[in-house]
Motif scaffolding. Structure first.
Motif, PDB file in Angstrom:
ATOM      1  N   GLU A  29     -61.076   2.462 -75.052  1.00 22.61           N
ATOM      2  CA  GLU A  29     -61.887   3.495 -75.682  1.00 22.61           C
ATOM      3  C   GLU A  29     -60.990   4.652 -76.089  1.00 22.61           C
ATOM      4  N   CYS A  30     -60.775   4.809 -77.392  1.00 21.53           N
ATOM      5  CA  CYS A  30     -59.835   5.811 -77.892  1.00 21.53           C
ATOM      6  C   CYS A  30     -60.516   6.934 -78.654  1.00 21.53           C
ATOM      7  N   GLU A  38     -64.713  -3.668 -64.630  1.00 23.18           N
ATOM      8  CA  GLU A  38     -63.795  -2.684 -64.071  1.00 23.18           C
ATOM      9  C   GLU A  38     -63.689  -1.535 -65.064  1.00 23.18           C
ATOM     10  N   VAL A  39     -63.973  -0.313 -64.620  1.00 20.53           N
ATOM     11  CA  VAL A  39     -63.917   0.865 -65.481  1.00 20.53           C
ATOM     12  C   VAL A  39     -62.911   1.839 -64.885  1.00 20.53           C
ATOM     13  N   THR A  40     -61.932   2.229 -65.678  1.00 15.94           N
ATOM     14  CA  THR A  40     -60.913   3.145 -65.174  1.00 15.94           C
ATOM     15  C   THR A  40     -60.482   4.114 -66.270  1.00 15.94           C
ATOM     16  N   GLY A  41     -59.925   5.202 -65.848  1.00 14.84           N
ATOM     17  CA  GLY A  41     -59.340   6.151 -66.789  1.00 14.84           C
ATOM     18  C   GLY A  41     -57.854   5.895 -66.921  1.00 14.84           C
ATOM     19  N   GLY A  73     -70.346   4.815 -74.200  1.00 13.43           N
ATOM     20  CA  GLY A  73     -71.482   4.145 -73.573  1.00 13.43           C
ATOM     21  C   GLY A  73     -71.906   2.909 -74.325  1.00 13.43           C
ATOM     22  N   GLU A  74     -71.977   3.006 -75.649  1.00 18.50           N
ATOM     23  CA  GLU A  74     -72.381   1.860 -76.454  1.00 18.50           C
ATOM     24  C   GLU A  74     -71.357   0.738 -76.350  1.00 18.50           C
ATOM     25  N   ALA A  75     -70.072   1.096 -76.367  1.00 21.24           N
ATOM     26  CA  ALA A  75     -69.027   0.081 -76.318  1.00 21.24           C
ATOM     27  C   ALA A  75     -69.005  -0.655 -74.987  1.00 21.24           C
ATOM     28  N   VAL A  93     -62.437  -2.085 -68.711  1.00 20.32           N
ATOM     29  CA  VAL A  93     -62.676  -0.937 -69.582  1.00 20.32           C
ATOM     30  C   VAL A  93     -61.681   0.156 -69.227  1.00 20.32           C
ATOM     31  N   VAL A  94     -60.939   0.639 -70.225  1.00 14.07           N
ATOM     32  CA  VAL A  94     -60.002   1.746 -70.002  1.00 14.07           C
ATOM     33  C   VAL A  94     -60.389   2.889 -70.930  1.00 14.07           C
TER      34      VAL A  94
END
Length: 379
Positions: free
Chosen positions: A275-276, A319-322, A284-286, A296-297
């Motif tokens: 997500e850039c 997996e969601v991370t920053g 959220g949509e992506a 998910v990064v």
């Protein structure tokens, strides 16, 4: 407490990937002064931000490299979205410009002097500057996560001056030598490429992955190339700007203009989302499109909060991370450009001299074709 402008001598960065740059402790005991092989002026020009939309060209002393440092003649500096944000608003979140600040952190040039403890052979070498110098001794540094160092000194992040200037003193281990096959602009843009390399590592992009990239700005464009270099079998890039989508298509990616077709109707189920865009609604949509056991990064910086579809995350075990800057990325970034797997020259849409730094920061709002403006401080 060490003064903000004082030189440091990092100790070590722990373990990390194989291409981790060693952070040496310069001996400094037998070299009483810096080594210089060419004339260096006493003063230099610098583009200094005094407040929102108040940029002035000033004369400043040329810095003297301290122990373990090299002096770099800055020859190219990319303008980043953070530079533009500081220029327009004087702050980014908790980072506030309270005193005159030199912007710019995507820099490259030539080493012209070596401080105590640095081999004189480094003089004359072309280098790309990694803009963050960590303490080298905290728990994060010793674990190899030096991008998370709480005592990080990062160029153009208040109160640390950046690279919109003619000369810059940096620690020798963060002045990465580049091959002659790279242009000086490409050497400067290894910094945004490092963001993409770090994000692809965080996402564990591997052969066979289908990668969705939301946002075709400079980071999204290099992320598309990097994901393909890491083996992704398909990369879809979304945006609303036709010119940037055309650039993404030229990298080999599939593109989607989400102003015409919503992402939810694209029938694309990625295993990885980079997500850039930094737009919370887009994030959220992506996330809702990511397939089972996907990664998910979150890369783009926009809102403080993102609408997280928790049911999707739980039911698909996402997996969601920053991601925050990078660590141990320059050798990989250099290799990607040298091999031709990633092309950075297509990002450079505008070129300016230092006296035109204000134009470089403003061009993004004036020219729809603007992608990356590069400043040449020696001009």
């Amino acid at each position: 407490m060490r003064k903000p402008g004082a030189p440091r001598r990092p100790a070590g960065l722990g373990t990390g990937p194989r291409d981790t740059p060693p952070l040496s402790t310069p001996p400094g005991s037998r070299e009483p002064a810096m080594t210089v092989t060419s004339a260096i002026p006493a003063t230099m020009r610098a583009a200094v931000l005094h407040g929102p939309e108040q940029l002035r060209i000033e004369e400043r002393p040329v810095p003297t490299p301290g122990p373990g440092e090299v002096l770099v003649r800055v020859e190219a500096v990319g303008t980043c979205g953070s530079d533009v944000h500081y220029y327009r608003h004087g702050r980014i979140g908790d980072f506030v410009v309270r005193a005159p600040l030199v912007l710019g952190h995507e820099a490259a040039g030539t080493v012209v002097a070596a401080g105590p403890g640095v081999e004189a052979e480094r003089i004359g070498r072309r280098v790309s500057i990694e803009p963050g110098t960590p303490c080298g001794s905290c728990a994060e540094c010793r674990a190899g996560r030096y991008n998370l160092c709480l005592d990080m000194r990062f160029l153009a992040t208040p109160p640390i001056d950046g690279a919109f200037c003619a000369y810059l003193a940096v620690h020798q281990d963060f002045a990465h030598e580049v091959p002659d096959s790279l242009t000086i602009e490409e050497a400067a843009l290894l910094e945004p490429l490092s963001v993409a390399v770090w994000a692809c590592r965080k996402a564990r992009v591997a052969p066979g992955d289908r990668v969705l990239i939301t946002g075709a700005g400079p980071i999204g464009l290099v992320a598309a190339q990097t994901a393909q270099a890491f083996g992704a079998r398909e990369v879809l890039v979304t945006d609303v700007v036709p010119h940037r989508l055309a650039l993404a298509r030229a990298t080999g990616a599939t593109v989607l203009d989400v102003s015409d077709i919503p992402l939810s109707q694209a029938e694309f189920t990625p295993s990885v989302l980079l997500e850039c865009s930094g737009v919370p609604a887009v994030s959220g949509e992506a996330i809702r499109t990511v397939g089972r056991a996907g990664r998910v990064v979150l890369i783009g910086m926009g809102g403080d909060e993102v609408p997280l579809p928790v049911s999707r995350v739980q039911h698909h075990e996402l997996e969601v991370t920053g991601t925050f800057r990078y660590a141990h990325t320059w050798p990989t970034a250099i290799a990607l450009v040298q091999s031709g797997a990633v092309r950075l020259d297509s990002l450079v849409s505008h070129s300016y001299g230092l006296a035109e730094a204000e134009d470089a920061l403003a061009v993004a709002t004036r020219d729809a074709t603007a992608v990356k403006a590069v400043i040449h401080p020696q001009r």
